[in-house]
Design a protein around this motif. Structure first.
Motif, PDB file in Angstrom:
ATOM      1  N   HIS A  52       5.311  -7.671   6.964  1.00  0.00           N
ATOM      2  CA  HIS A  52       4.883  -7.205   5.638  1.00  0.00           C
ATOM      3  C   HIS A  52       4.769  -5.685   5.473  1.00  0.00           C
ATOM      4  CE1 HIS A  52       3.930 -11.183   4.096  1.00  0.00           C
ATOM      5  NE2 HIS A  52       3.320 -11.456   5.244  1.00  0.00           N
ATOM      6  N   CYS A  53       4.684  -4.951   6.543  1.00  0.00           N
ATOM      7  CA  CYS A  53       4.302  -3.545   6.411  1.00  0.00           C
ATOM      8  C   CYS A  53       5.331  -2.569   6.972  1.00  0.00           C
ATOM      9  CB  CYS A  53       2.967  -3.284   7.124  1.00  0.00           C
ATOM     10  SG  CYS A  53       1.787  -4.653   7.023  1.00  0.00           S
ATOM     11  N   PRO A  79       1.911   6.599   4.797  1.00  0.00           N
ATOM     12  CA  PRO A  79       1.448   7.413   5.930  1.00  0.00           C
ATOM     13  C   PRO A  79       1.468   6.608   7.232  1.00  0.00           C
ATOM     14  CG  PRO A  79      -0.448   6.593   4.720  1.00  0.00           C
ATOM     15  CD  PRO A  79       0.779   6.098   3.998  1.00  0.00           C
ATOM     16  N   THR A  87      -5.801   7.569   8.594  1.00  0.00           N
ATOM     17  CA  THR A  87      -6.338   6.221   8.398  1.00  0.00           C
ATOM     18  C   THR A  87      -7.725   6.079   9.022  1.00  0.00           C
ATOM     19  OG1 THR A  87      -4.044   5.499   8.497  1.00  0.00           O
ATOM     20  CG2 THR A  87      -5.695   3.780   8.623  1.00  0.00           C
ATOM     21  N   VAL A  98      -7.772  -1.286   0.487  1.00  0.00           N
ATOM     22  CA  VAL A  98      -6.429  -0.743   0.216  1.00  0.00           C
ATOM     23  C   VAL A  98      -5.367  -1.801   0.527  1.00  0.00           C
ATOM     24  CG1 VAL A  98      -4.711   0.990   0.911  1.00  0.00           C
ATOM     25  CG2 VAL A  98      -7.101   1.653   0.649  1.00  0.00           C
ATOM     26  N   ILE A  99      -5.561  -2.530   1.629  1.00  0.00           N
ATOM     27  CA  ILE A  99      -4.561  -3.534   2.003  1.00  0.00           C
ATOM     28  C   ILE A  99      -4.546  -4.665   0.963  1.00  0.00           C
ATOM     29  CG2 ILE A  99      -3.858  -5.216   3.763  1.00  0.00           C
ATOM     30  CD1 ILE A  99      -5.151  -3.266   5.859  1.00  0.00           C
ATOM     31  N   SER A 103      -3.105   0.901  -3.568  1.00  0.00           N
ATOM     32  CA  SER A 103      -3.667   2.246  -3.759  1.00  0.00           C
ATOM     33  C   SER A 103      -4.805   2.198  -4.777  1.00  0.00           C
ATOM     34  CB  SER A 103      -2.606   3.203  -4.292  1.00  0.00           C
ATOM     35  OG  SER A 103      -1.620   3.417  -3.330  1.00  0.00           O
ATOM     36  N   ASN A 109       1.604   4.376  -4.140  1.00  0.00           N
ATOM     37  CA  ASN A 109       2.623   3.334  -4.042  1.00  0.00           C
ATOM     38  C   ASN A 109       2.318   2.246  -3.019  1.00  0.00           C
ATOM     39  OD1 ASN A 109       4.250   4.201  -6.082  1.00  0.00           O
ATOM     40  ND2 ASN A 109       5.477   5.547  -4.768  1.00  0.00           N
ATOM     41  N   MET A 110       1.066   2.185  -2.560  1.00  0.00           N
ATOM     42  CA  MET A 110       0.722   1.072  -1.665  1.00  0.00           C
ATOM     43  C   MET A 110       0.536  -0.179  -2.518  1.00  0.00           C
ATOM     44  SD  MET A 110      -0.221  -0.246   1.281  1.00  0.00           S
ATOM     45  CE  MET A 110      -0.963  -1.856   1.591  1.00  0.00           C
ATOM     46  N   MET A 113      -1.579  -6.406  -1.290  1.00  0.00           N
ATOM     47  CA  MET A 113      -1.014  -7.441  -0.419  1.00  0.00           C
ATOM     48  C   MET A 113      -1.928  -8.652  -0.318  1.00  0.00           C
ATOM     49  SD  MET A 113       1.735  -5.782   0.587  1.00  0.00           S
ATOM     50  CE  MET A 113       2.421  -6.566   2.031  1.00  0.00           C
ATOM     51  N   ILE A 117      -1.346 -12.096   2.277  1.00  0.00           N
ATOM     52  CA  ILE A 117      -1.954 -12.235   3.608  1.00  0.00           C
ATOM     53  C   ILE A 117      -3.439 -12.579   3.485  1.00  0.00           C
ATOM     54  CG2 ILE A 117      -0.342 -10.849   4.978  1.00  0.00           C
ATOM     55  CD1 ILE A 117      -1.875  -8.439   4.446  1.00  0.00           C
ATOM     56  N   PHE A 129      -3.455  -2.008  14.469  1.00  0.00           N
ATOM     57  CA  PHE A 129      -3.175  -0.563  14.336  1.00  0.00           C
ATOM     58  C   PHE A 129      -4.296   0.279  14.926  1.00  0.00           C
ATOM     59  CE2 PHE A 129      -3.995  -1.226   9.549  1.00  0.00           C
ATOM     60  CZ  PHE A 129      -5.145  -0.444   9.418  1.00  0.00           C
TER      61      PHE A 129
HETATM   62  C1  HEC Z   1       6.235  -0.774  -0.455  1.00  0.00           C
HETATM   63  C2  HEC Z   1       5.804   0.042   0.638  1.00  0.00           C
HETATM   64  C3  HEC Z   1       4.528  -0.366   1.359  1.00  0.00           C
HETATM   65  C4  HEC Z   1       4.248  -1.575   1.971  1.00  0.00           C
HETATM   66  C5  HEC Z   1       5.103  -2.830   2.043  1.00  0.00           C
HETATM   67  C6  HEC Z   1       2.949  -1.411   2.610  1.00  0.00           C
HETATM   68  N1  HEC Z   1       2.457  -0.151   2.369  1.00  0.00           N
HETATM   69 FE1  HEC Z   1       0.644   0.577   2.958  1.00  0.00          FE
HETATM   70  N2  HEC Z   1       0.972   2.277   1.942  1.00  0.00           N
HETATM   71  C7  HEC Z   1       2.134   2.590   1.254  1.00  0.00           C
HETATM   72  C8  HEC Z   1       1.989   3.883   0.613  1.00  0.00           C
HETATM   73  C9  HEC Z   1       3.038   4.583  -0.226  1.00  0.00           C
HETATM   74  C10 HEC Z   1       0.684   4.336   0.934  1.00  0.00           C
HETATM   75  C11 HEC Z   1       0.022   5.633   0.464  1.00  0.00           C
HETATM   76  C12 HEC Z   1      -0.727   5.260  -0.784  1.00  0.00           C
HETATM   77  C13 HEC Z   1      -1.370   6.385  -1.555  1.00  0.00           C
HETATM   78  O1  HEC Z   1      -1.006   7.563  -1.376  1.00  0.00           O
HETATM   79  O2  HEC Z   1      -2.243   6.029  -2.380  1.00  0.00           O
HETATM   80  C14 HEC Z   1       0.076   3.297   1.773  1.00  0.00           C
HETATM   81  C15 HEC Z   1      -1.209   3.373   2.277  1.00  0.00           C
HETATM   82  C16 HEC Z   1      -1.751   2.442   3.142  1.00  0.00           C
HETATM   83  C17 HEC Z   1      -3.052   2.557   3.766  1.00  0.00           C
HETATM   84  C18 HEC Z   1      -4.027   3.715   3.617  1.00  0.00           C
HETATM   85  C19 HEC Z   1      -3.735   4.621   4.776  1.00  0.00           C
HETATM   86  C20 HEC Z   1      -4.509   5.895   4.844  1.00  0.00           C
HETATM   87  O3  HEC Z   1      -4.379   6.551   5.890  1.00  0.00           O
HETATM   88  O4  HEC Z   1      -5.192   6.259   3.880  1.00  0.00           O
HETATM   89  C21 HEC Z   1      -3.211   1.471   4.573  1.00  0.00           C
HETATM   90  C22 HEC Z   1      -4.405   1.134   5.463  1.00  0.00           C
HETATM   91  C23 HEC Z   1      -2.015   0.672   4.441  1.00  0.00           C
HETATM   92  N3  HEC Z   1      -1.150   1.289   3.557  1.00  0.00           N
HETATM   93  C24 HEC Z   1      -1.787  -0.496   5.131  1.00  0.00           C
HETATM   94  C25 HEC Z   1      -0.714  -1.336   4.893  1.00  0.00           C
HETATM   95  C26 HEC Z   1      -0.556  -2.626   5.519  1.00  0.00           C
HETATM   96  C27 HEC Z   1      -1.501  -3.203   6.571  1.00  0.00           C
HETATM   97  C28 HEC Z   1       0.584  -3.175   5.011  1.00  0.00           C
HETATM   98  C29 HEC Z   1       1.171  -4.537   5.273  1.00  0.00           C
HETATM   99  C30 HEC Z   1       0.281  -5.669   5.019  1.00  0.00           C
HETATM  100  C31 HEC Z   1       1.144  -2.206   4.075  1.00  0.00           C
HETATM  101  N4  HEC Z   1       0.335  -1.105   4.047  1.00  0.00           N
HETATM  102  C32 HEC Z   1       2.324  -2.397   3.356  1.00  0.00           C
HETATM  103  C33 HEC Z   1       3.271   1.810   1.167  1.00  0.00           C
HETATM  104  C34 HEC Z   1       3.395   0.502   1.610  1.00  0.00           C
END
Ligand code: HEC
Length: 152
Positions: A52-53, A79, A87, A98-99, A103, A109-110, A113, A117, A129
């Motif tokens: 997923h990630c 990131p 993180t 956040v997960i 965002s 663009n987070m 999920m 999950i 992680f």
């Molecule tokens: C489509 C792309 C994408 C997917 C798929 C994705 N992420 Fe992200 N994730 C991002 C982006 C882009 C950010 C930064 C968001 C922001 O700037 O607000 C982020 C931010 C995060 C953060 C915050 C990190 C921090 O240091 O602040 C976490 C935790 C995280 N993601 C976990 C996950 C996990 C676990 C999964 C899988 C279940 C996942 N992400 C799936 C794109 C994605």
């Protein structure tokens, strides 16, 4: 939003520097307990991560290239989650949020999920992680975590 965040962190760091070291130990929480994650939990976390990630956060959660540079849409790329980003500045409740919800305020663009999950899978993901973080990053995270739990 990123700027505000950096200013807050900068202020925290400055505050730390100016604290008298004799008194400092009183402010610091107990040392973090060891990361006794079971191999099964870590294996599960890695599998869910890869499904997923990984496509955004990269192999072994190293983050996307140039993750500190805003894209053309003004938003930041994914990131690293492996401890080389920020993180470990976030208490666990924030990471879970956040997960699950994506965002905060839909400002990045987070993707959310939470419908893909389960809570147990999120636990496994975070354990996985966190197992990649340096001991120093983990200890600092524990301070944020303890402070957060004291407030709530
Ligand atoms: C489509 C792309 C994408 C997917 C798929 C994705 N992420 Fe992200 N994730 C991002 C982006 C882009 C950010 C930064 C968001 C922001 O700037 O607000 C982020 C931010 C995060 C953060 C915050 C990190 C921090 O240091 O602040 C976490 C935790 C995280 N993601 C976990 C996950 C996990 C676990 C999964 C899988 C279940 C996942 N992400 C799936 C794109 C994605």
């Amino acid at each position: 939003m990123r700027v505000v965040f950096l200013v807050v962190i900068g202020t925290l760091l400055l505050a730390c520097d100016s604290v008298d070291h004799a008194n400092h130990t009183a402010d610091i929480q107990a040392e973090a307990p060891p990361r006794n994650f079971t191999p099964e939990l870590l294996e599960a976390g890695k599998t869910i991560y890869e499904k997923h990630c990984k496509r955004c956060h990269g192999v072994d959660a190293v983050g996307s290239k140039n993750w500190q540079v805003q894209g053309p849409d003004g938003k930041y790329p994914a990131p690293p989650l492996n401890g080389t980003g920020h993180t470990w500045h976030h208490p666990k409740a924030v990471l879970i949020g956040v997960i699950k919800n994506g965002s905060p305020g839909g400002m990045g663009n987070m993707p959310a999920m939470g419908d893909k999950i389960s809570d147990d899978e999120i636990e496994a993901l975070i354990a996985w992680f966190q197992s990649l973080w340096s001991e120093q990053a983990y200890q600092i995270w524990y301070q944020y975590e303890s402070a957060h739990n004291k407030e709530t």
